[in-house]
Design a protein around this motif. Structure first.
Motif: not given
Length: 209
Positions: A65-66, A87-88, A94-95, A112-115
């Motif tokens: 995830p990093d 993302v989900t 990080h994209l 962004g709303e998905l984190g």
């Protein structure tokens, strides 16, 4: 060839062989009324679907995830679908979206709303210098961990209308871009290197729609 066959039924036959074929062998191959076949040691083989036992898939690597996932064709529909999935379902946070056109602000906001933290870069993936510069700018805190190559250009037309220029237009971002991405990341420890391609290569242009 698949597209040519779908546009001109019965006119083209794809024959594969390790050795040069005689005119009689070619005539026999065409006479079998198969769109594709292989001649091997005097035998004529045709592709057929068969039932088989599925092997156990190899365990997939965990997506860090990093780490940063680079997606080419970043303003396109396929890139959006891939980004949402990463993302989900994969926990990617990080994209880096690459595109020759303006970034999709709606997609960036949604991710962004998905984190996810989304960066964009204007880059032609068939330009080695430009791509090298983009990769050099990836933060060491979030190193490159995967590449998703969705970039492509559509220049559709029937076989008779194809030209060298039209082929170059299509192949440059897809094929040349893939090769350059491979060369520039071959020494990077990636969890995945995924390339999107048209189904027309298997089914013909009309069958792929």
């Amino acid at each position: 060839m698949r597209s040519a066959q779908s546009e001109h039924p019965g006119r083209f036959v794809l024959v594969e062989s390790d050795d040069a074929l005689t005119q009689d062998q070619l005539a026999a191959a065409v006479g079998l009324d198969e769109p594709r076949l292989r001649v091997s040691d005097g035998r004529y083989e045709v592709p057929r679907l068969t039932r088989t036992h599925a092997e156990e898939p190899e365990p997939e690597r965990t997506w860090d995830p990093d780490g940063t996932v680079l997606i080419t064709g970043g303003s396109g529909v396929l890139a959006g679908i891939a980004a949402r999935h990463l993302v989900t379902e994969r926990g990617v946070r990080h994209l880096l979206l690459l595109s020759r056109s303006a970034p999709d602000e709606a997609l960036i906001g949604e991710l962004g709303e998905l984190g996810a933290r989304v960066e964009t870069a204007a880059c032609d993936v068939s330009d080695p210098a430009a791509l090298t510069q983009v990769l050099a700018g990836v933060s060491p805190e979030h190193p490159l961990t995967a590449v998703i190559h969705t970039a492509g250009v559509v220049d559709d037309g029937v076989v008779e209308s194809l030209t060298v220029q039209r082929l170059e237009t299509v192949l440059r971002p897809k094929a040349d871009g893939a090769g350059i991405l491979h060369e520039l990341t071959r020494n990077t420890d990636l969890a995945a290197f995924v390339m999107y391609s048209s189904a027309a290569g298997r089914h013909g242009r009309w069958g792929a729609r």
